[in-house]
Write a protein that holds these residues in place. Structure first.
Motif, PDB file in Angstrom:
ATOM      1  N   SER A 233       0.544  -5.947  -7.313  1.00  0.00           N
ATOM      2  CA  SER A 233       0.747  -7.336  -6.886  1.00  0.00           C
ATOM      3  C   SER A 233       2.226  -7.710  -6.920  1.00  0.00           C
ATOM      4  O   SER A 233       2.728  -8.361  -6.008  1.00  0.00           O
ATOM      5  CB  SER A 233      -0.034  -8.289  -7.781  1.00  0.00           C
ATOM      6  N   ALA A 234       2.904  -7.286  -7.966  1.00  0.00           N
ATOM      7  CA  ALA A 234       4.335  -7.599  -8.076  1.00  0.00           C
ATOM      8  C   ALA A 234       5.137  -6.906  -6.979  1.00  0.00           C
ATOM      9  O   ALA A 234       5.993  -7.525  -6.338  1.00  0.00           O
ATOM     10  CB  ALA A 234       4.849  -7.183  -9.445  1.00  0.00           C
TER      11      ALA A 234
ATOM     12  N   GLU B  70      -1.893  -2.620  -0.162  1.00  0.00           N
ATOM     13  CA  GLU B  70      -2.823  -1.498  -0.150  1.00  0.00           C
ATOM     14  C   GLU B  70      -2.125  -0.201  -0.523  1.00  0.00           C
ATOM     15  O   GLU B  70      -2.677   0.631  -1.238  1.00  0.00           O
ATOM     16  CB  GLU B  70      -3.479  -1.353   1.228  1.00  0.00           C
ATOM     17  N   ALA B  71      -0.911  -0.021  -0.028  1.00  0.00           N
ATOM     18  CA  ALA B  71      -0.168   1.213  -0.325  1.00  0.00           C
ATOM     19  C   ALA B  71       0.164   1.313  -1.809  1.00  0.00           C
ATOM     20  O   ALA B  71      -0.013   2.375  -2.419  1.00  0.00           O
ATOM     21  CB  ALA B  71       1.101   1.271   0.505  1.00  0.00           C
TER      22      ALA B  71
ATOM     23  N   ARG C  24      -8.702  -5.967  -0.921  1.00  0.00           N
ATOM     24  CA  ARG C  24      -8.134  -6.883   0.078  1.00  0.00           C
ATOM     25  C   ARG C  24      -9.252  -7.715   0.705  1.00  0.00           C
ATOM     26  O   ARG C  24      -9.095  -8.920   0.902  1.00  0.00           O
ATOM     27  CB  ARG C  24      -7.388  -6.090   1.133  1.00  0.00           C
ATOM     28  N   LEU C  25     -10.357  -7.090   1.036  1.00  0.00           N
ATOM     29  CA  LEU C  25     -11.483  -7.797   1.654  1.00  0.00           C
ATOM     30  C   LEU C  25     -12.014  -8.890   0.730  1.00  0.00           C
ATOM     31  O   LEU C  25     -12.222 -10.030   1.157  1.00  0.00           O
ATOM     32  CB  LEU C  25     -12.592  -6.802   1.982  1.00  0.00           C
TER      33      LEU C  25
ATOM     34  N   PRO D  47       9.117  -7.539   1.834  1.00  0.00           N
ATOM     35  CA  PRO D  47       9.093  -8.636   2.816  1.00  0.00           C
ATOM     36  C   PRO D  47       8.185  -8.360   4.016  1.00  0.00           C
ATOM     37  O   PRO D  47       8.639  -8.143   5.125  1.00  0.00           O
ATOM     38  CB  PRO D  47      10.550  -8.754   3.242  1.00  0.00           C
ATOM     39  N   VAL D  48       6.891  -8.362   3.774  1.00  0.00           N
ATOM     40  CA  VAL D  48       5.898  -8.190   4.835  1.00  0.00           C
ATOM     41  C   VAL D  48       4.999  -9.422   4.786  1.00  0.00           C
ATOM     42  O   VAL D  48       4.555  -9.803   3.701  1.00  0.00           O
ATOM     43  CB  VAL D  48       5.063  -6.908   4.597  1.00  0.00           C
ATOM     44  N   PRO D  49       4.723 -10.056   5.914  1.00  0.00           N
ATOM     45  CA  PRO D  49       3.877 -11.249   5.890  1.00  0.00           C
ATOM     46  C   PRO D  49       2.511 -10.984   5.264  1.00  0.00           C
ATOM     47  O   PRO D  49       1.773 -10.112   5.699  1.00  0.00           O
ATOM     48  CB  PRO D  49       3.722 -11.611   7.368  1.00  0.00           C
ATOM     49  N   GLY D  50       2.207 -11.699   4.223  1.00  0.00           N
ATOM     50  CA  GLY D  50       0.932 -11.559   3.539  1.00  0.00           C
ATOM     51  C   GLY D  50       0.805 -10.306   2.702  1.00  0.00           C
ATOM     52  O   GLY D  50      -0.222 -10.068   2.102  1.00  0.00           O
TER      53      GLY D  50
END
Length: 77
Positions: free
Chosen positions: A12-13, A28-29, A53-54, A19-22
């Motif tokens: 999460s951190a 996931e990576a 994520r789902l 800097p990727v939207p959302g």
């Protein structure tokens, strides 16, 4: 359990810093990489990441919308 909490917190951190939207893709990576580092095989780790994520991003609006409509009907909003 402690390893799973650690992987989730670190993922999460790191996803928040990239800097990727959302955080799509980055979350996931990092979650997959963390789980693989603790011994989960790659396909299972990826499935866990996608399921996470789902459950955290895509399912809440499904029951949130009817809840919002109920609140509006009752004039709470």
């Amino acid at each position: 359990m402690a390893q799973l909490l650690f992987v989730n917190l670190v993922a999460s951190a790191l996803a928040g810093l990239i800097p990727v939207p959302g955080g799509v893709g980055a979350a996931e990576a990092t979650l997959t990489a963390g789980l693989v580092a603790f011994g989960v095989d790659e396909s299972t780790a990826f499935a866990i990441a996608v399921t996470h994520r789902l459950c955290t991003n895509y399912l809440p609006p499904i029951w949130g919308y009817p809840s919002l409509q109920w609140l509006r009907r009752k004039a709470y909003l």
